[in-house]
Design a protein around this motif. Structure first.
Motif, PDB file in Angstrom:
ATOM      1  N   ASP A  87       0.947  -1.119  -0.018  1.00  0.00           N
ATOM      2  CA  ASP A  87      -0.096  -0.068  -0.158  1.00  0.00           C
ATOM      3  C   ASP A  87       0.920   1.233   0.048  1.00  0.00           C
ATOM      4  OD1 ASP A  87      -2.604  -1.208   0.374  1.00  0.00           O
ATOM      5  OD2 ASP A  87      -1.659  -1.967   2.217  1.00  0.00           O
ATOM      6  N   ILE A  88       1.966   1.224   0.560  1.00  0.00           N
ATOM      7  CA  ILE A  88       2.791   2.429   0.796  1.00  0.00           C
ATOM      8  C   ILE A  88       4.242   2.007   0.698  1.00  0.00           C
ATOM      9  CG2 ILE A  88       3.658   4.363   2.569  1.00  0.00           C
ATOM     10  CD1 ILE A  88       0.937   3.666   3.949  1.00  0.00           C
ATOM     11  N   PHE A  89       4.936   3.043  -0.032  1.00  0.00           N
ATOM     12  CA  PHE A  89       6.400   2.685  -0.418  1.00  0.00           C
ATOM     13  C   PHE A  89       6.969   4.080   0.000  1.00  0.00           C
ATOM     14  CE2 PHE A  89      10.053   3.436  -3.522  1.00  0.00           C
ATOM     15  CZ  PHE A  89      11.132   2.704  -2.611  1.00  0.00           C
ATOM     16  N   VAL A  90       7.910   4.030   0.725  1.00  0.00           N
ATOM     17  CA  VAL A  90       8.729   5.444   1.355  1.00  0.00           C
ATOM     18  C   VAL A  90      10.236   4.981   0.859  1.00  0.00           C
ATOM     19  CG1 VAL A  90       9.318   6.944   2.978  1.00  0.00           C
ATOM     20  CG2 VAL A  90       7.074   5.413   3.072  1.00  0.00           C
ATOM     21  N   ALA A  91      10.789   5.844   0.128  1.00  0.00           N
ATOM     22  CA  ALA A  91      12.168   5.861  -0.571  1.00  0.00           C
ATOM     23  C   ALA A  91      12.991   6.813   0.342  1.00  0.00           C
ATOM     24  CB  ALA A  91      12.351   6.302  -1.812  1.00  0.00           C
ATOM     25  N   ASN A  92      13.534   6.319   1.367  1.00  0.00           N
ATOM     26  CA  ASN A  92      14.290   6.961   2.529  1.00  0.00           C
ATOM     27  C   ASN A  92      15.677   6.989   2.274  1.00  0.00           C
ATOM     28  OD1 ASN A  92      14.559   8.414   5.267  1.00  0.00           O
ATOM     29  ND2 ASN A  92      15.275   6.480   5.598  1.00  0.00           N
ATOM     30  N   ALA A  93      16.403   5.929   1.814  1.00  0.00           N
ATOM     31  CA  ALA A  93      17.765   5.594   1.905  1.00  0.00           C
ATOM     32  C   ALA A  93      18.369   6.460   0.738  1.00  0.00           C
ATOM     33  CB  ALA A  93      17.945   4.313   1.552  1.00  0.00           C
ATOM     34  N   ALA A  94      19.668   6.782   1.332  1.00  0.00           N
ATOM     35  CA  ALA A  94      20.662   7.667   0.524  1.00  0.00           C
ATOM     36  C   ALA A  94      21.965   7.276   0.844  1.00  0.00           C
ATOM     37  CB  ALA A  94      20.344   9.120   0.569  1.00  0.00           C
ATOM     38  N   ALA A  95      22.778   7.529   0.011  1.00  0.00           N
ATOM     39  CA  ALA A  95      24.248   7.309   0.129  1.00  0.00           C
ATOM     40  C   ALA A  95      25.139   8.422  -0.977  1.00  0.00           C
ATOM     41  CB  ALA A  95      24.785   6.214   0.198  1.00  0.00           C
ATOM     42  N   THR A  96      26.407   8.783  -0.291  1.00  0.00           N
ATOM     43  CA  THR A  96      27.334   9.689  -1.134  1.00  0.00           C
ATOM     44  C   THR A  96      28.480   9.883  -0.564  1.00  0.00           C
ATOM     45  OG1 THR A  96      27.232  11.710  -2.246  1.00  0.00           O
ATOM     46  CG2 THR A  96      26.827  11.890   0.013  1.00  0.00           C
ATOM     47  N   ALA A  97      29.338  10.274  -1.377  1.00  0.00           N
ATOM     48  CA  ALA A  97      30.620  10.697  -0.735  1.00  0.00           C
ATOM     49  C   ALA A  97      30.724  12.202  -0.409  1.00  0.00           C
ATOM     50  CB  ALA A  97      31.952  10.088  -1.578  1.00  0.00           C
ATOM     51  N   PHE A  98      30.934  12.497   0.827  1.00  0.00           N
ATOM     52  CA  PHE A  98      31.000  13.934   1.108  1.00  0.00           C
ATOM     53  C   PHE A  98      32.217  14.707   0.803  1.00  0.00           C
ATOM     54  CE2 PHE A  98      27.296  12.180   3.726  1.00  0.00           C
ATOM     55  CZ  PHE A  98      26.655  13.052   3.151  1.00  0.00           C
ATOM     56  N   LYS A  99      32.475  15.093  -0.536  1.00  0.00           N
ATOM     57  CA  LYS A  99      33.712  15.697  -1.037  1.00  0.00           C
ATOM     58  C   LYS A  99      33.310  16.983  -1.760  1.00  0.00           C
ATOM     59  CE  LYS A  99      35.719  11.215  -1.764  1.00  0.00           C
ATOM     60  NZ  LYS A  99      36.440  10.199  -2.799  1.00  0.00           N
ATOM     61  N   PRO A 100      34.264  17.849  -1.889  1.00  0.00           N
ATOM     62  CA  PRO A 100      34.242  19.012  -2.826  1.00  0.00           C
ATOM     63  C   PRO A 100      34.283  18.124  -4.328  1.00  0.00           C
ATOM     64  CG  PRO A 100      36.160  19.372  -1.598  1.00  0.00           C
ATOM     65  CD  PRO A 100      35.522  18.139  -1.216  1.00  0.00           C
ATOM     66  N   LEU A 101      33.490  18.930  -5.237  1.00  0.00           N
ATOM     67  CA  LEU A 101      33.300  18.359  -6.626  1.00  0.00           C
ATOM     68  C   LEU A 101      34.610  18.023  -7.242  1.00  0.00           C
ATOM     69  CD1 LEU A 101      30.123  20.401  -7.923  1.00  0.00           C
ATOM     70  CD2 LEU A 101      30.198  18.007  -7.352  1.00  0.00           C
ATOM     71  N   GLU A 102      35.581  18.875  -6.810  1.00  0.00           N
ATOM     72  CA  GLU A 102      36.970  18.818  -7.440  1.00  0.00           C
ATOM     73  C   GLU A 102      37.452  17.479  -6.992  1.00  0.00           C
ATOM     74  OE1 GLU A 102      39.387  22.666  -8.553  1.00  0.00           O
ATOM     75  OE2 GLU A 102      38.669  22.306  -6.338  1.00  0.00           O
ATOM     76  N   ASP A 103      37.005  16.811  -6.117  1.00  0.00           N
ATOM     77  CA  ASP A 103      37.505  15.682  -5.850  1.00  0.00           C
ATOM     78  C   ASP A 103      36.701  14.366  -5.951  1.00  0.00           C
ATOM     79  OD1 ASP A 103      39.741  17.308  -4.695  1.00  0.00           O
ATOM     80  OD2 ASP A 103      38.910  17.472  -2.551  1.00  0.00           O
ATOM     81  N   VAL A 104      35.608  14.726  -6.440  1.00  0.00           N
ATOM     82  CA  VAL A 104      34.749  13.414  -6.236  1.00  0.00           C
ATOM     83  C   VAL A 104      35.105  12.590  -7.584  1.00  0.00           C
ATOM     84  CG1 VAL A 104      32.374  12.886  -7.445  1.00  0.00           C
ATOM     85  CG2 VAL A 104      32.711  14.636  -5.592  1.00  0.00           C
ATOM     86  N   LYS A 105      34.899  11.314  -7.341  1.00  0.00           N
ATOM     87  CA  LYS A 105      35.577  10.260  -8.312  1.00  0.00           C
ATOM     88  C   LYS A 105      34.278   9.670  -9.065  1.00  0.00           C
ATOM     89  CE  LYS A 105      39.518  10.661  -6.810  1.00  0.00           C
ATOM     90  NZ  LYS A 105      40.630  11.298  -7.501  1.00  0.00           N
ATOM     91  N   LEU A 106      34.439   9.160 -10.255  1.00  0.00           N
ATOM     92  CA  LEU A 106      33.198   8.609 -11.030  1.00  0.00           C
ATOM     93  C   LEU A 106      32.534   7.672 -10.264  1.00  0.00           C
ATOM     94  CD1 LEU A 106      34.478   8.236 -14.713  1.00  0.00           C
ATOM     95  CD2 LEU A 106      32.487   9.555 -14.009  1.00  0.00           C
ATOM     96  N   HIS A 107      33.209   6.966  -9.520  1.00  0.00           N
ATOM     97  CA  HIS A 107      32.359   5.852  -8.780  1.00  0.00           C
ATOM     98  C   HIS A 107      31.505   6.503  -7.433  1.00  0.00           C
ATOM     99  CE1 HIS A 107      36.025   6.049  -6.149  1.00  0.00           C
ATOM    100  NE2 HIS A 107      35.148   5.518  -5.088  1.00  0.00           N
ATOM    101  N   ASN A 108      31.834   7.513  -7.095  1.00  0.00           N
ATOM    102  CA  ASN A 108      31.153   8.366  -5.943  1.00  0.00           C
ATOM    103  C   ASN A 108      29.837   8.905  -6.624  1.00  0.00           C
ATOM    104  OD1 ASN A 108      34.046  10.009  -4.949  1.00  0.00           O
ATOM    105  ND2 ASN A 108      33.437   8.170  -4.219  1.00  0.00           N
ATOM    106  N   ILE A 109      29.915   9.529  -7.918  1.00  0.00           N
ATOM    107  CA  ILE A 109      28.926   9.833  -8.590  1.00  0.00           C
ATOM    108  C   ILE A 109      27.910   8.549  -8.983  1.00  0.00           C
ATOM    109  CG2 ILE A 109      28.066  11.105 -10.710  1.00  0.00           C
ATOM    110  CD1 ILE A 109      30.713  12.403 -10.770  1.00  0.00           C
ATOM    111  N   HIS A 110      28.502   7.762  -9.614  1.00  0.00           N
ATOM    112  CA  HIS A 110      27.405   6.518  -9.929  1.00  0.00           C
ATOM    113  C   HIS A 110      26.873   5.954  -9.006  1.00  0.00           C
ATOM    114  CE1 HIS A 110      30.362   5.991 -13.530  1.00  0.00           C
ATOM    115  NE2 HIS A 110      29.570   6.770 -13.660  1.00  0.00           N
ATOM    116  N   ARG A 111      27.269   5.912  -7.490  1.00  0.00           N
ATOM    117  CA  ARG A 111      26.871   5.442  -6.511  1.00  0.00           C
ATOM    118  C   ARG A 111      25.752   6.113  -6.100  1.00  0.00           C
ATOM    119  NH1 ARG A 111      26.063   1.399  -2.996  1.00  0.00           N
ATOM    120  NH2 ARG A 111      25.869   1.884  -0.671  1.00  0.00           N
ATOM    121  N   THR A 112      26.022   7.524  -5.851  1.00  0.00           N
ATOM    122  CA  THR A 112      25.098   8.245  -5.467  1.00  0.00           C
ATOM    123  C   THR A 112      23.779   8.312  -6.223  1.00  0.00           C
ATOM    124  OG1 THR A 112      26.779   9.651  -4.609  1.00  0.00           O
ATOM    125  CG2 THR A 112      24.782  10.686  -4.880  1.00  0.00           C
ATOM    126  N   MET A 113      23.958   8.358  -7.666  1.00  0.00           N
ATOM    127  CA  MET A 113      23.070   8.601  -8.523  1.00  0.00           C
ATOM    128  C   MET A 113      22.123   7.237  -8.469  1.00  0.00           C
ATOM    129  SD  MET A 113      22.688  11.511  -9.680  1.00  0.00           S
ATOM    130  CE  MET A 113      23.548  13.014  -9.580  1.00  0.00           C
TER     131      MET A 113
END
Length: 257
Positions: A87-113
């Motif tokens: 009856d109800i679905f709640v999408a609450n989970a999230a994960a990311t790498a907390f970094k400045p954009l200059e330091d973000v790696k592709l795998h950080n982007i891919h996992r977050t998205m």
């Protein structure tokens, strides 16, 4: 006792702590049976399951990495087959790498998205066949979707995309009687927030008190209460909306005049 969710079944991602935990217990108190998604910490999830059962609801543990579409499908299938519906679905989970954009790696982007955007699309695709008219879907966003927050350069845009998806899903599912909304919390006092802030936690909490008109962080239960509204009969004519739950944080100008 008011039990508006009697006979309802709920799937909550990231339900072993924080907002997800508070919501699982709150809906169970209202009569719901709850599927509790977690990634690694089974002990925490089992603690939530015990609390749900103490409220009189059935509890189901669903371990799944929401970066993996196959695990999402298995999670929804397990929930649907166990309860016979969803009856109800709640999408609450999230994960990311907390970094400045200059330091973000592709795998950080891919996992977050993958978790926030791809995972939400896949999960809703899988959930909808188990839902009848009156189904509710709620996504948990964050105020980094509309305001700059240091080291949130990937998560903020992902959450903004999540809010856009809520509007699209709400329109596409309206003729089936399924409502789709989002909550956008400000600062919430959770174990996760304390972990990521580390030794700076007390200082950050003090600065939040100064920045938020209500003078404090939210308790997870206060965000859960808003999600409960979206899922309740009182929210029957609301869809495609994102409700900001931030104590007035985003109302203030960064420059005091």
């Amino acid at each position: 006792m008011d039990r508006p969710f009697q006979g309802k079944t709920v799937l909550i991602t990231g339900a072993s702590r924080g907002i997800g935990r508070a919501l699982a217990i709150l809906l169970a108190e209202g009569g719901a049976s709850v599927a509790i998604n977690f990634r690694r910490n089974r002990e925490r999830a089992e603690d939530v399951a015990r609390a749900v059962r103490e409220c009189g609801g059935d509890a189901l543990l669903c371990q799944a990495d929401l970066e993996d579409p196959d695990e999402i499908r298995e999670m929804v299938e397990k929930t649907g087959r166990t309860f016979g519906k969803l009856d109800i679905f709640v999408a609450n989970a999230a994960a990311t790498a907390f970094k400045p954009l200059e330091d973000v790696k592709l795998h950080n982007i891919h996992r977050t998205m993958a978790i926030t955007v791809d995972g939400f699309i896949v999960a809703v695709q899988e959930v909808v066949p188990w839902m009848g008219e009156g189904g509710r879907i709620v996504a948990v966003s964050g105020f980094d979707s509309m305001r700059f927050l240091p080291r949130h350069g990937v998560l903020g845009p992902a959450k903004a995309a999540l809010e856009a998806l809520v509007r699209y899903w709400a329109t596409e599912l309206a003729d089936r009687g399924i409502l789709v909304n989002a909550v956008c919390p400000g600062f919430v006092e959770t174990d996760s927030a304390k972990f990521y802030c580390g030794a700076a936690w007390d200082d950050i909490k003090e600065r939040v008190r100064d920045a938020v008109p209500l003078g404090r962080m939210a308790d997870p239960s206060e965000v859960a209460d808003v999600i409960r509204f979206f899922c309740s009969p009182a929210g029957s004519y609301v869809t495609g909306q994102t409700l900001v739950v931030d104590g007035g944080l985003t109302l203030r100008s960064a420059v005091e005049i």
